[in-house]
Design an enzyme around this catalytic site. Structure first.
Site, PDB file in Angstrom:
ATOM      1  N   ASN A   1       1.748   2.915  -2.608  1.00 32.41           N
ATOM      2  CA  ASN A   1       1.130   3.802  -3.608  1.00 32.41           C
ATOM      3  C   ASN A   1      -0.207   4.344  -3.111  1.00 32.41           C
ATOM      4  OD1 ASN A   1       2.669   4.090  -6.293  1.00 32.41           O
ATOM      5  ND2 ASN A   1       2.955   1.949  -5.705  1.00 32.41           N
TER       6      ASN A   1
ATOM      7  N   GLY B   1       0.785  -1.241   0.000  1.00 36.42           N
ATOM      8  CA  GLY B   1       0.000   0.000   0.000  1.00 36.42           C
ATOM      9  C   GLY B   1       0.810   1.279   0.000  1.00 36.42           C
TER      10      GLY B   1
ATOM     11  N   LYS C   1     -15.113 -15.186 -11.266  1.00 34.38           N
ATOM     12  CA  LYS C   1     -14.623 -13.800 -11.256  1.00 34.38           C
ATOM     13  C   LYS C   1     -15.789 -12.827 -11.412  1.00 34.38           C
ATOM     14  CE  LYS C   1     -10.746 -12.390 -13.238  1.00 34.38           C
ATOM     15  NZ  LYS C   1      -9.735 -11.899 -14.176  1.00 34.38           N
TER      16      LYS C   1
ATOM     17  N   HIS D   1       2.327   0.529 -13.069  1.00 31.37           N
ATOM     18  CA  HIS D   1       3.134  -0.686 -13.232  1.00 31.37           C
ATOM     19  C   HIS D   1       4.617  -0.307 -13.226  1.00 31.37           C
ATOM     20  CE1 HIS D   1       3.963  -4.798 -14.383  1.00 31.37           C
ATOM     21  NE2 HIS D   1       4.836  -4.318 -15.245  1.00 31.37           N
TER      22      HIS D   1
ATOM     23  N   MET E   1      -3.088  -7.126  -7.681  1.00 33.64           N
ATOM     24  CA  MET E   1      -2.451  -8.164  -8.488  1.00 33.64           C
ATOM     25  C   MET E   1      -3.476  -9.145  -9.055  1.00 33.64           C
ATOM     26  SD  MET E   1       0.373  -6.786  -8.314  1.00 33.64           S
ATOM     27  CE  MET E   1       1.762  -7.750  -8.859  1.00 33.64           C
ATOM     28  N   ARG E   2      -4.387  -8.597  -9.831  1.00 31.07           N
ATOM     29  CA  ARG E   2      -5.486  -9.388 -10.363  1.00 31.07           C
ATOM     30  C   ARG E   2      -5.909  -8.736 -11.682  1.00 31.07           C
ATOM     31  NH1 ARG E   2      -8.169 -13.178  -8.034  1.00 31.07           N
ATOM     32  NH2 ARG E   2      -6.790 -13.032  -6.229  1.00 31.07           N
TER      33      ARG E   2
ATOM     34  N   ASN F   1      -4.033   2.115 -13.882  1.00 34.18           N
ATOM     35  CA  ASN F   1      -3.121   1.206 -13.189  1.00 34.18           C
ATOM     36  C   ASN F   1      -1.713   1.787 -13.214  1.00 34.18           C
ATOM     37  OD1 ASN F   1      -2.149  -1.264 -12.009  1.00 34.18           O
ATOM     38  ND2 ASN F   1      -1.442  -1.916 -14.030  1.00 34.18           N
TER      39      ASN F   1
END
Ligand code: GAR
Length: 191
Positions: free
Chosen positions: A16, A14, A64, A108, A89-90, A106
């Site tokens: 970020n 966490g 899902k 990365h 992470m999904r 997102n």
């Protein structure tokens, strides 16, 4: 004037999430943390910022789609308009992508399209490249794919270790992500 409401999705530490929360003039209200890992450190961090947490274990759902439907109900209840993935992470499924088209960002830790997926910092380090970096992008149905909004380079030095590289990359992330969030929210408001 009321700010637009946002949710952060995270699975781990966490840092970020915290960088977003610490930003002095964030152009949105983070009203919810969605976490798919019960016990993750980010949950405590959210509580310390008085952000409501919504923790679900995907394994408790038959698909899902069902897992994301549950999240969607909560997001709608809270009036969430934007989603920021911060170490979530999904891979997002159709349910979320359809409901939040071009409203999910997102971050990365590589210069995408290089080194997508897990352990991007380790991947770049082991590949022996001289430059890696950070990418902020809108998501699509792929793994760390979708339109790129911003990138910043981070050099890898000959004497580097993976740990030192991670520290420098995360330092860049913590400035870049809130900055990009603000500029996208501002341009969205102008439209
Ligand atoms: C961050 O480095 C983020 O870029 C990465 O996970 C880390 C989470 O750290 N995300 C991905 O790899 C997405 N594919 P944090 O929990 O301390 O924010």
């Amino acid at each position: 004037m009321n700010k637009v409401k946002a949710a952060v999705f995270a699975s781990g530490n966490g840092s970020n999430f915290e960088a977003i929360m610490k930003h002095e003039k964030l152009a949105c209200d983070v009203v919810l943390l969605v976490c798919d890992k019960p016990g993750a450190s980010v949950i405590e961090k959210a509580s310390s910022y008085s952000v409501q947490t919504f923790v679900l274990n995907p394994e408790d759902f038959e698909s899902k789609g069902k897992y994301e439907e549950e999240i969607l109900i909560k997001l709608e209840q809270e009036g969430v308009e934007w989603i920021f993935l911060a170490g979530y992470m999904r891979i997002a499924g159709e349910t979320l992508l359809h409901a939040y088209e071009r409203k999910i960002m997102n971050i990365h830790p590589s210069l995408l399209p290089a080194f997508p997926g897990k352990d991007a910092i380790g991947q770049a380090f082991r590949a022996g490249v001289a430059v890696t970096g950070v990418t902020v992008h809108f998501i699509d149905e792929g793994v760390d794919t979708g339109p790129i909004i911003a990138q910043e380079q981070v050099e890898i030095f000959p004497e580097d270790t993976e740990e030192l590289l991670k520290i420098r990359i995360q330092k860049v992330e913590h400035v870049l992500y809130p900055t990009v969030i603000n500029s996208i929210l501002l341009s969205d408001k102008m439209e």
